[in-house]
Design an enzyme around this catalytic site. Structure first.
Site, PDB file in Angstrom:
ATOM      1  N   PHE A  71       0.842  -1.384   0.128  1.00  0.00           N
ATOM      2  CA  PHE A  71       0.076  -0.067   0.017  1.00  0.00           C
ATOM      3  C   PHE A  71       0.817   1.248   0.122  1.00  0.00           C
ATOM      4  O   PHE A  71       0.451   2.382  -0.228  1.00  0.00           O
ATOM      5  CB  PHE A  71      -0.882   0.175   1.305  1.00  0.00           C
ATOM      6  CG  PHE A  71      -2.002  -1.202   1.377  1.00  0.00           C
ATOM      7  CD1 PHE A  71      -3.092  -0.907   0.631  1.00  0.00           C
ATOM      8  CD2 PHE A  71      -1.559  -2.094   2.169  1.00  0.00           C
ATOM      9  CE1 PHE A  71      -4.070  -1.976   1.045  1.00  0.00           C
ATOM     10  CE2 PHE A  71      -2.665  -3.188   2.480  1.00  0.00           C
ATOM     11  CZ  PHE A  71      -3.955  -3.015   1.891  1.00  0.00           C
ATOM     12  N   ALA A  73       2.519   4.447  -0.479  1.00  0.00           N
ATOM     13  CA  ALA A  73       2.822   5.136  -1.806  1.00  0.00           C
ATOM     14  C   ALA A  73       2.516   6.845  -1.140  1.00  0.00           C
ATOM     15  O   ALA A  73       1.664   7.027  -0.416  1.00  0.00           O
ATOM     16  CB  ALA A  73       1.943   4.764  -2.914  1.00  0.00           C
ATOM     17  N   ASN A  90       9.231   7.795  -4.868  1.00  0.00           N
ATOM     18  CA  ASN A  90       8.611   7.103  -3.843  1.00  0.00           C
ATOM     19  C   ASN A  90       7.884   5.909  -4.251  1.00  0.00           C
ATOM     20  O   ASN A  90       7.967   4.704  -3.701  1.00  0.00           O
ATOM     21  CB  ASN A  90       7.613   7.782  -3.017  1.00  0.00           C
ATOM     22  CG  ASN A  90       8.168   8.770  -1.855  1.00  0.00           C
ATOM     23  OD1 ASN A  90       9.295   8.462  -1.679  1.00  0.00           O
ATOM     24  ND2 ASN A  90       7.443   9.653  -1.348  1.00  0.00           N
ATOM     25  N   THR A 115      -4.966   2.204  -9.032  1.00  0.00           N
ATOM     26  CA  THR A 115      -6.013   3.262  -8.783  1.00  0.00           C
ATOM     27  C   THR A 115      -6.861   3.615 -10.131  1.00  0.00           C
ATOM     28  O   THR A 115      -6.071   3.284 -11.356  1.00  0.00           O
ATOM     29  CB  THR A 115      -5.117   4.639  -8.425  1.00  0.00           C
ATOM     30  OG1 THR A 115      -6.114   5.535  -8.538  1.00  0.00           O
ATOM     31  CG2 THR A 115      -3.951   5.025  -9.130  1.00  0.00           C
ATOM     32  N   TYR A 139       0.715  11.082 -10.378  1.00  0.00           N
ATOM     33  CA  TYR A 139       0.144   9.881  -9.349  1.00  0.00           C
ATOM     34  C   TYR A 139      -0.044   8.471  -9.969  1.00  0.00           C
ATOM     35  O   TYR A 139       0.527   7.500  -9.891  1.00  0.00           O
ATOM     36  CB  TYR A 139      -0.702  10.450  -8.464  1.00  0.00           C
ATOM     37  CG  TYR A 139      -1.457   9.426  -7.605  1.00  0.00           C
ATOM     38  CD1 TYR A 139      -0.890   8.642  -6.749  1.00  0.00           C
ATOM     39  CD2 TYR A 139      -2.817   9.041  -7.755  1.00  0.00           C
ATOM     40  CE1 TYR A 139      -1.374   7.585  -5.996  1.00  0.00           C
ATOM     41  CE2 TYR A 139      -3.463   8.061  -7.146  1.00  0.00           C
ATOM     42  CZ  TYR A 139      -2.597   7.188  -6.217  1.00  0.00           C
ATOM     43  OH  TYR A 139      -3.238   6.255  -5.454  1.00  0.00           O
ATOM     44  N   ASN A 168     -13.032   5.062  -5.011  1.00  0.00           N
ATOM     45  CA  ASN A 168     -12.980   6.087  -4.223  1.00  0.00           C
ATOM     46  C   ASN A 168     -13.416   5.347  -2.481  1.00  0.00           C
ATOM     47  O   ASN A 168     -14.443   4.967  -2.088  1.00  0.00           O
ATOM     48  CB  ASN A 168     -14.020   7.133  -4.097  1.00  0.00           C
ATOM     49  CG  ASN A 168     -13.534   7.958  -5.039  1.00  0.00           C
ATOM     50  OD1 ASN A 168     -13.536   8.052  -6.323  1.00  0.00           O
ATOM     51  ND2 ASN A 168     -13.290   9.322  -4.657  1.00  0.00           N
ATOM     52  N   LEU A 188     -13.272  13.993  -0.016  1.00  0.00           N
ATOM     53  CA  LEU A 188     -14.743  14.672   0.032  1.00  0.00           C
ATOM     54  C   LEU A 188     -15.383  13.963   1.647  1.00  0.00           C
ATOM     55  O   LEU A 188     -15.946  15.015   2.342  1.00  0.00           O
ATOM     56  CB  LEU A 188     -15.640  14.163  -1.040  1.00  0.00           C
ATOM     57  CG  LEU A 188     -17.128  14.564  -0.884  1.00  0.00           C
ATOM     58  CD1 LEU A 188     -17.110  16.109  -0.698  1.00  0.00           C
ATOM     59  CD2 LEU A 188     -17.885  14.017  -2.032  1.00  0.00           C
ATOM     60  N   ILE A 205     -17.902  22.669  -2.699  1.00  0.00           N
ATOM     61  CA  ILE A 205     -18.298  21.801  -3.959  1.00  0.00           C
ATOM     62  C   ILE A 205     -17.378  22.047  -5.073  1.00  0.00           C
ATOM     63  O   ILE A 205     -17.604  23.270  -5.635  1.00  0.00           O
ATOM     64  CB  ILE A 205     -19.463  21.533  -4.067  1.00  0.00           C
ATOM     65  CG1 ILE A 205     -20.213  21.026  -3.034  1.00  0.00           C
ATOM     66  CG2 ILE A 205     -19.896  20.709  -5.312  1.00  0.00           C
ATOM     67  CD1 ILE A 205     -21.792  20.892  -3.004  1.00  0.00           C
ATOM     68  N   ARG A 279     -12.001  21.476  -9.504  1.00  0.00           N
ATOM     69  CA  ARG A 279     -10.380  21.205  -8.918  1.00  0.00           C
ATOM     70  C   ARG A 279      -9.660  20.785  -9.961  1.00  0.00           C
ATOM     71  O   ARG A 279     -10.145  19.682 -10.675  1.00  0.00           O
ATOM     72  CB  ARG A 279     -10.514  20.315  -7.656  1.00  0.00           C
ATOM     73  CG  ARG A 279      -9.343  19.792  -7.115  1.00  0.00           C
ATOM     74  CD  ARG A 279      -9.452  19.011  -6.062  1.00  0.00           C
ATOM     75  NE  ARG A 279     -10.030  17.833  -6.172  1.00  0.00           N
ATOM     76  CZ  ARG A 279      -9.961  16.881  -5.135  1.00  0.00           C
ATOM     77  NH1 ARG A 279      -9.877  17.001  -4.034  1.00  0.00           N
ATOM     78  NH2 ARG A 279     -10.448  15.584  -5.420  1.00  0.00           N
TER      79      ARG A 279
HETATM   80  N1  UFG Z   1     -14.697  17.228  -3.587  1.00  0.00           N
HETATM   81  C1  UFG Z   1     -15.354  18.398  -3.323  1.00  0.00           C
HETATM   82  N2  UFG Z   1     -14.910  19.180  -2.429  1.00  0.00           N
HETATM   83  C2  UFG Z   1     -13.889  18.784  -1.443  1.00  0.00           C
HETATM   84  C3  UFG Z   1     -13.308  17.510  -1.662  1.00  0.00           C
HETATM   85  C4  UFG Z   1     -13.707  16.692  -2.767  1.00  0.00           C
HETATM   86  O1  UFG Z   1     -16.233  18.906  -4.119  1.00  0.00           O
HETATM   87  O2  UFG Z   1     -13.674  19.355  -0.296  1.00  0.00           O
HETATM   88  C5  UFG Z   1     -15.013  16.391  -4.803  1.00  0.00           C
HETATM   89  C6  UFG Z   1     -14.068  16.286  -5.776  1.00  0.00           C
HETATM   90  O3  UFG Z   1     -13.819  17.235  -6.708  1.00  0.00           O
HETATM   91  C7  UFG Z   1     -14.301  15.079  -6.361  1.00  0.00           C
HETATM   92  C8  UFG Z   1     -15.033  14.085  -5.253  1.00  0.00           C
HETATM   93  O4  UFG Z   1     -15.316  15.092  -4.366  1.00  0.00           O
HETATM   94  O5  UFG Z   1     -15.137  15.358  -7.431  1.00  0.00           O
HETATM   95  C9  UFG Z   1     -14.181  13.130  -4.752  1.00  0.00           C
HETATM   96  O6  UFG Z   1     -13.036  13.657  -4.123  1.00  0.00           O
HETATM   97  P1  UFG Z   1     -12.065  12.923  -3.288  1.00  0.00           P
HETATM   98  O7  UFG Z   1     -10.664  14.010  -3.199  1.00  0.00           O
HETATM   99  O8  UFG Z   1     -12.681  12.259  -2.242  1.00  0.00           O
HETATM  100  O9  UFG Z   1     -11.334  11.969  -4.165  1.00  0.00           O
HETATM  101  P2  UFG Z   1     -11.169  11.801  -5.876  1.00  0.00           P
HETATM  102  O10 UFG Z   1     -11.947  11.200  -6.509  1.00  0.00           O
HETATM  103  O11 UFG Z   1     -10.479  12.983  -6.025  1.00  0.00           O
HETATM  104  O12 UFG Z   1      -9.617  10.793  -5.455  1.00  0.00           O
HETATM  105  C10 UFG Z   1      -9.900   9.248  -5.601  1.00  0.00           C
HETATM  106  C11 UFG Z   1      -8.741   8.752  -4.780  1.00  0.00           C
HETATM  107  C12 UFG Z   1      -7.474   9.067  -5.413  1.00  0.00           C
HETATM  108  C13 UFG Z   1      -7.399   8.678  -6.920  1.00  0.00           C
HETATM  109  C14 UFG Z   1      -8.491   9.176  -7.584  1.00  0.00           C
HETATM  110  C15 UFG Z   1      -8.627   9.313  -9.047  1.00  0.00           C
HETATM  111  O13 UFG Z   1      -8.861   9.026  -3.596  1.00  0.00           O
HETATM  112  O14 UFG Z   1      -6.347   8.156  -4.752  1.00  0.00           O
HETATM  113  O15 UFG Z   1      -9.796   8.994  -6.952  1.00  0.00           O
HETATM  114  O16 UFG Z   1      -9.098  10.288  -9.741  1.00  0.00           O
HETATM  115  F1  UFG Z   1      -6.303   9.061  -7.541  1.00  0.00           F
END
Ligand code: UFG
Length: 326
Positions: A71, A73, A90, A115, A139, A168, A188, A205, A279
């Site tokens: 795991f 990373a 890393n 991922t 990543y 996720n 999130l 959001i 984002r």
């Molecule tokens: N989001 C918000 N507000 C926040 C945080 C997140 O709107 O404060 C949104 C993000 O834009 C995204 C969704 O919520 O649309 C989920 O975001 P997360 O950061 O929880 O998760 P991600 O989908 O970005 O990340 C996941 C894994 C990563 C992986 C990625 C692949 O956690 O390890 O999917 O895109 F790389």
């Protein structure tokens, strides 16, 4: 004995607890950059860098290790865009050092955390494993490189691997003695929990102009206990089945707005929120086609209801508002 690299992080610590509950001996390696010693609950913990082959050699000499679950990373998409070499160093460097030492000690079974970020912006939803691989950030690229390295280690050395591409990951152990803690938090569900706990003013959001029904991003949320169970099944399958690559999600997508609404339902109050800009690097929708894992591993995720996953996360956050410092 199973060696768990990155065993004091969020997902790794749930793997450790899963094996402890089953009575399977484990040893843990972690550099403690993002891990928590308190999360491994008495497992043998080696603190050091995955790239330090002398350190790894010592661990493989001292312990009867039969297989490795890797795991460890760096895993922040945004950080990988500002510091790509950290991710290649890393993630790729750490895996190469680990594989070198595994082969030296004749340990030839590994489960590797990959991922959905290896796909980039997908052409179709749900995403099958044979979709186009076009990572949109270092990543995802670093994880895809390790997938390729594993293929060559199988071809050239007969090393058996299971590559598991996570969507996720969310939720916490049912006893809520371990759970998700990142500093800074970017995910999130823990961020919504921080708003609910009054530790943040509001949730932002990230964009409501995506090509999705409500304009916010869609993700496939998989419970961490379902995820770690799949690792156990994957490792066991390598005794008879060939190396493989599987998606791990539940195959259902929920928008950011749906996640927030479900959270509000769980805590029975509305939370302060605003719509902000997108984002960078967020794909509009990521939903797994996990039928290959379900069939190949006889794996059936048990927590397929978003409300249940959020309840599980909230139990951990509300009982441990300051994580392992609570
Ligand atoms: N989001 C918000 N507000 C926040 C945080 C997140 O709107 O404060 C949104 C993000 O834009 C995204 C969704 O919520 O649309 C989920 O975001 P997360 O950061 O929880 O998760 P991600 O989908 O970005 O990340 C996941 C894994 C990563 C992986 C990625 C692949 O956690 O390890 O999917 O895109 F790389």
């Amino acid at each position: 004995m199973i060696l768990i690299c990155g065993g004091s992080g969020y997902i790794g610590s749930h793997m450790v607890a899963y094996f402890q509950d089953k009575g399977v001996p484990v040893a843990v390696i972690d550099n403690m950059a993002t891990g928590h010693a308190a999360s491994v609950h008495g497992a043998k913990l080696y603190v050091g860098d995955m790239r330090d082959t002398a350190f790894l050699d010592k661990i493989f000499t001292e312990n009867p290790i039969q297989a490795v679950i890797h795991f460890a990373a760096s895993s922040l998409v945004g950080e990988s865009m500002t510091n790509p070499l950290k991710y290649f160093g890393n993630n790729v460097g750490g895996a190469v050092a680990l594989l070198e030492v595994m082969l030296r000690h004749n340990v030839k079974k590994i489960v590797f955390s990959s991922t959905a970020a290896t796909y980039g912006e997908p052409e179709h939803i749900p995403i099958p494993e044979n979709a186009t691989m076009s990572p949109g950030n270092p990543y995802g690229a670093s994880k895809l490189m390790v997938e390729d390295i594993l293929k060559w280690c199988d071809t050239c050395h007969g090393l058996k691997y299971s590559v598991l591409r996570y969507y996720n990951v969310a939720g916490a152990h049912p006893r809520a003695h371990i759970g998700e803690v990142h500093n800074p938090e970017t995910h999130l569900i823990p961020i919504i929990a921080q708003v609910a706990l009054g530790q943040r003013d509001k949730l932002t959001i990230y964009g409501d102009d995506y090509p999705t029904p409500d304009g916010t991003c869609i993700r496939d949320y998989i419970h961490v206990m379902d995820l770690v169970e799949a690792h156990d099944l994957a490792l066991n399958s390598l005794d008879t089945a060939p190396s493989h690559v599987y998606n791990l999600g539940i195959g259902k997508g929920f928008s950011v707005k749906e996640v927030v609404e479900t959270f509000e339902k769980v805590i029975d109050r509305t939370l302060p929120k605003e719509i902000g800009p997108r984002r960078a690097g967020d794909p509009a929708a990521l939903v797994a086609d996990s039928t290959a894992a379900m069939k190949g591993l006889a794996w059936q995720p048990k927590h397929t209801n978003l409300e249940e996953i959020i309840r599980s996360a909230w139990k951990w956050h509300s009982q441990n508002p300051h994580g392992y410092n609570s």
